[in-house]
Design an enzyme around this catalytic site. Structure first.
Site, PDB file in Angstrom:
ATOM      1  N   GLY A 174       0.808  -1.212   0.000  1.00 22.57           N
ATOM      2  CA  GLY A 174       0.000   0.000   0.000  1.00 22.57           C
ATOM      3  C   GLY A 174       0.836   1.254   0.000  1.00 22.57           C
ATOM      4  O   GLY A 174       0.633   2.152   0.816  1.00 22.57           O
ATOM      5  N   SER A 175       1.801   1.306  -0.942  1.00 23.71           N
ATOM      6  CA  SER A 175       2.601   2.515  -1.062  1.00 23.71           C
ATOM      7  C   SER A 175       2.381   3.114  -2.444  1.00 23.71           C
ATOM      8  O   SER A 175       1.414   2.786  -3.129  1.00 23.71           O
ATOM      9  CB  SER A 175       4.076   2.212  -0.802  1.00 23.71           C
ATOM     10  OG  SER A 175       4.800   3.408  -0.561  1.00 23.71           O
ATOM     11  N   TYR A 176       3.274   3.987  -2.873  1.00 22.98           N
ATOM     12  CA  TYR A 176       3.026   4.854  -4.025  1.00 22.98           C
ATOM     13  C   TYR A 176       2.665   4.086  -5.297  1.00 22.98           C
ATOM     14  O   TYR A 176       1.658   4.385  -5.952  1.00 22.98           O
ATOM     15  CB  TYR A 176       4.237   5.771  -4.250  1.00 22.98           C
ATOM     16  CG  TYR A 176       4.596   6.539  -3.007  1.00 22.98           C
ATOM     17  CD1 TYR A 176       3.957   7.732  -2.702  1.00 22.98           C
ATOM     18  CD2 TYR A 176       5.533   6.040  -2.105  1.00 22.98           C
ATOM     19  CE1 TYR A 176       4.251   8.426  -1.534  1.00 22.98           C
ATOM     20  CE2 TYR A 176       5.838   6.720  -0.933  1.00 22.98           C
ATOM     21  CZ  TYR A 176       5.192   7.910  -0.650  1.00 22.98           C
ATOM     22  OH  TYR A 176       5.463   8.575   0.510  1.00 22.98           O
ATOM     23  N   ILE A 177       3.474   3.109  -5.676  1.00 23.19           N
ATOM     24  CA  ILE A 177       3.224   2.382  -6.923  1.00 23.19           C
ATOM     25  C   ILE A 177       1.908   1.614  -6.843  1.00 23.19           C
ATOM     26  O   ILE A 177       1.072   1.668  -7.751  1.00 23.19           O
ATOM     27  CB  ILE A 177       4.400   1.441  -7.240  1.00 23.19           C
ATOM     28  CG1 ILE A 177       5.644   2.262  -7.579  1.00 23.19           C
ATOM     29  CG2 ILE A 177       4.049   0.497  -8.391  1.00 23.19           C
ATOM     30  CD1 ILE A 177       6.897   1.430  -7.791  1.00 23.19           C
ATOM     31  N   GLU A 196      -1.987  -4.497   2.732  1.00 20.11           N
ATOM     32  CA  GLU A 196      -0.890  -3.772   3.360  1.00 20.11           C
ATOM     33  C   GLU A 196      -0.558  -4.401   4.718  1.00 20.11           C
ATOM     34  O   GLU A 196      -1.457  -4.678   5.513  1.00 20.11           O
ATOM     35  CB  GLU A 196      -1.280  -2.298   3.533  1.00 20.11           C
ATOM     36  CG  GLU A 196      -0.349  -1.473   4.395  1.00 20.11           C
ATOM     37  CD  GLU A 196       1.092  -1.479   3.909  1.00 20.11           C
ATOM     38  OE1 GLU A 196       2.001  -1.577   4.760  1.00 20.11           O
ATOM     39  OE2 GLU A 196       1.315  -1.401   2.677  1.00 20.11           O
ATOM     40  N   GLY A 259       8.141  -3.119  -2.934  1.00 19.02           N
ATOM     41  CA  GLY A 259       9.306  -2.268  -2.778  1.00 19.02           C
ATOM     42  C   GLY A 259      10.212  -2.377  -3.986  1.00 19.02           C
ATOM     43  O   GLY A 259       9.899  -3.066  -4.963  1.00 19.02           O
ATOM     44  N   ASP A 300      18.738   5.680  -9.218  1.00 16.35           N
ATOM     45  CA  ASP A 300      18.160   4.831  -8.183  1.00 16.35           C
ATOM     46  C   ASP A 300      19.167   3.923  -7.501  1.00 16.35           C
ATOM     47  O   ASP A 300      18.977   3.532  -6.346  1.00 16.35           O
ATOM     48  CB  ASP A 300      17.049   3.959  -8.782  1.00 16.35           C
ATOM     49  CG  ASP A 300      15.848   4.776  -9.227  1.00 16.35           C
ATOM     50  OD1 ASP A 300      15.918   6.011  -9.185  1.00 16.35           O
ATOM     51  OD2 ASP A 300      14.841   4.173  -9.628  1.00 16.35           O
ATOM     52  N   HIS A 433      -6.947  34.909  -9.080  1.00 16.21           N
ATOM     53  CA  HIS A 433      -8.252  34.375  -8.673  1.00 16.21           C
ATOM     54  C   HIS A 433      -9.056  34.054  -9.922  1.00 16.21           C
ATOM     55  O   HIS A 433      -9.034  34.818 -10.883  1.00 16.21           O
ATOM     56  CB  HIS A 433      -9.003  35.407  -7.832  1.00 16.21           C
ATOM     57  CG  HIS A 433     -10.409  34.995  -7.512  1.00 16.21           C
ATOM     58  ND1 HIS A 433     -10.704  34.107  -6.496  1.00 16.21           N
ATOM     59  CD2 HIS A 433     -11.599  35.312  -8.106  1.00 16.21           C
ATOM     60  CE1 HIS A 433     -12.010  33.919  -6.467  1.00 16.21           C
ATOM     61  NE2 HIS A 433     -12.581  34.639  -7.448  1.00 16.21           N
TER      62      HIS A 433
END
Length: 452
Positions: A174-177, A196, A259, A300, A433
C-alpha cells in the site's frame, strides 16, 4: 580491450544526458542491457502517467451527470487501445534517444549486460572496455520475494502490457506504486484489493495524509486490507488466493508493489573495490562519487533518491563536478515527490514527524479542499493543503498538497524553499483568482503550534 575516455552503464535519466555532455570532451561508451531510456521511459513515468490520463477520462465520463453533462451509452475501458496509446508515447521517447545516440560520432552504444572484471575494466558479452571514468546508472527493479516466485504475478514492469482487463486485481503493498495502479485499474472497471502489512498506507507520510488517501481510495470502491502480517498466496486453478490470518481474498491477477531493490547485483562488483551499503545500494558522496576514484553512481542505484527528477539532478551534480565547478551536491537537495493518484499528492521537505524528531519548533498551516473555491467549482474537494513553518526562522520546513493540482502547486513552495525565503513572501503575494493556490496565502495567515 577498447579504450574510451568515459563509460556509462545505463541509459536512464542520468546516463543519457551525461553521455551527450561527456561527448563534447571525449569518447563515450554507453551500455544498455534492455530498452533505451531506463525506467522512466519504458515502465515508469511515461507509460504509467499515460494510463493515469486514460483512467481520468473514464472518471470524467462516468461523473458527467454531476456537472450537468449527460453521457448515454456504455462507457468501457478498451485496454488494448489504452495500451497502444501508451506504447506510441514510449516508442517516441525511446526512438528519440536512439536516433540522437546514432548521430553522435563520439558515442558508441553497446547492447548487453555490463560486468566489471576489475575497477576500470568492463565486459559486455564478448567485448572488453576500459576507461578511467565510469558512471553507473543501472536503476532498480521491483522486489519479488521467494514466496511469490511460484505464483503468477505482475510488477510495474509488465502489468501495463495487459490487453484484457483484470476482473479482480490483488495488489501487495500500500505505497506509491500500488496506490497508483490500484486507482487506475479500479477506474477502468476492475475490482481492486490492496493488501498492506502495516496499519496504514504510505507509512512515510504523516497519518493525516495516509488516512485521507485511504478515504479517497475507499470512496472509489477499492478494498483495503490492513495489518496483514502473515500472508500466504497460492494459485488454485485460475484464481489467486491470498490468506492473511483468518481473512481470505481471491482474485484473477496479482500485482507485487512491495518495494524496489537496486540493480547493483548484476554488475559483478565483487571484482572491484566499490562499496555497497546493507541494502546493496552503491555508496556515494555528495558528488555521486564512489569510494573508487573516477567511478560514480547515479540514479536509483545510489540510494539517494528514487525519482526521475533526482536522477536527472545526479547528472547535473556530476557534470558540475567534472567541470570543476562543484556548484551542486546531493546534500543541497530538498526531497520532493508526488503520488499520482487523483487527486494527486505533492510533497516537499519534512513531514511533521520528521520535523519534530529533529527538534524544530513547528507551526502548522492547514486548509481542507472543501474550503477552496476553485476546488468546489471543479467538483474536486477531496484532500487538503498543509505547510510546516520553523517558528524561529519563518522558513518552510515542508509542505504537502493533497488535492486537485497538488503535484503542480507544490512547485511554488519548492522554489521558495530553495531560495531560503520566509513563508511571509508567499503569504503577502497577490495570486490569481480563482485558483487553488491563491488559498495558500490565506492558509498561511493561520499558523498553529504543534506539540513535540
Amino acid at each position: 580491450m577498447k579504450k574510451f575516455d568515459y563509460i556509462i552503464i545505463g541509459t536512464g535519466q542520468a546516463g543519457t544526458p551525461l553521455a551527450f555532455s561527456l561527448a563534447e570532451t571525449g569518447t563515450v561508451a554507453i551500455i544498455e542491457k534492455d530498452f533505451l531510456g531506463g525506467t522512466c521511459v519504458n515502465n515508469g513515468c511515461i507509460p504509467t502517467k499515460a494510463y493515469v490520463a486514460s483512467a481520468r477520462k473514464m472518471w470524467d465520463a462516468k461523473n458527467g451527470v454531476e456537472f450537468g453533462v449527460e453521457i448515454t451509452g456504455k462507457i468501457k475501458a478498451n485496454l488494448s487501445e489504452i495500451n497502444a496509446r501508451k506504447q506510441k508515447l514510449v516508442l517516441e521517447s525511446r526512438e528519440n534517444i536512439e536516433s540522437a545516440i546514432e548521430k553522435n560520432k563520439k558515442i558508441t552504444l553497446y547492447k548487453g549486460e555490463a560486468h566489471f572484471s576489475s575497477n576500470y575494466e568492463i565486459k559486455v558479452g564478448a567485448e572488453k572496455l576500459t576507461a578511467k571514468k565510469i558512471f553507473i546508472n543501472v536503476g532498480a527493479r521491483a522486489v519479488v520475494p521467494e514466496t511469490y516466485k511460484e505464483v503468477p504475478h505482475y510488477t510495474n514492469e509488465n502489468i501495463l502490457e495487459l490487453t484484457d482487463l483484470p476482473k479482480h486485481l490483488i495488489i501487495m503493498g500500500g505505497s506509491y506504486i500500488g496506490l497508483e495502479f490500484g486507482q487506475m485499474f479500479r477506474r477502468f472497471g476492475s475490482e481492486v484489493t490492496i493488501i498492506e502489512r502495516s496499519d496504514r498506507l504510505i507509512g512515510r507520510e504523516d497519518e493525516n495524509v495516509s488516512d485521507s488517501v485511504a478515504e479517497i481510495l475507499k470512496a472509489a470502491g477499492i478494498n483495503i486490507v490492513f495489518n496483514a502480517k502473515e500472508i500466504h498466496v497460492k494459485q488454485e486453478k485460475k484464481t489467486i488466493l491470498a490468506t492473511m490470518d483468518n481473512r481470505k481474498v481471491s482474485g484473477s491477477h496479482l500485482l507485487l508493489a512491495i518495494g524496489r531493490t537496486p540493480n547493483s547485483d548484476t554488475l559483478h562488483l565483487e571484482n572491484t573495490d566499490i562499496k555497497l551499503d546493507e541494502k546493496n545500494y552503491i555508496k556515494v558522496d555528495s558528488y555521486c562519487q564512489t569510494n573508487v576514484e573516477g567511478i560514480f553512481a547515479l540514479g536509483d542505484c545510489n540510494g539517494e533518491g528514487a525519482f526521475t527528477h533526482t536522477s536527472y539532478n545526479d547528472f547535473q551534480i556530476v557534470e558540475s563536478f567534472l567541470l570543476k565547478k562543484k556548484e551542486k551536491k546531493i546534500s543541497d537537495r530538498i526531497m520532493t515527490y508526488g503520488l499520482f493518484i487523483d487527486p494527486p499528492l505533492g510533497r516537499i521537505g519534512m513531514t511533521k514527524k520528521e520535523a519534530l524528531e529533529k527538534g524544530y519548533e513547528v507551526l502548522v498551516a492547514h486548509r481542507p479542499m472543501t474550503k477552496v473555491g476553485r476546488a468546489k467549482e471543479k467538483g474536486e474537494t477531496l484532500g487538503f493543503m498543509e505547510a510546516l513553518i520553523d517558528a524561529k526562522t519563518k522558513l518552510f520546513l515542508g509542505a504537502c498538497v493533497l488535492g486537485v493540482g497538488g503535484d503542480e502547486i507544490i512547485g511554488s513552495i519548492t522554489n521558495l524553499m530553495y531560495a531560503k525565503q520566509p513563508y511571509t513572501v508567499y503569504r503577502d503575494a497577490v495570486h490569481i483568482h480563482p485558483t487553488v493556490s491563491e488559498l495558500i496565502p490565506t492558509m498561511l495567515e493561520d499558523l498553529k503550534p504543534i506539540k513535540k
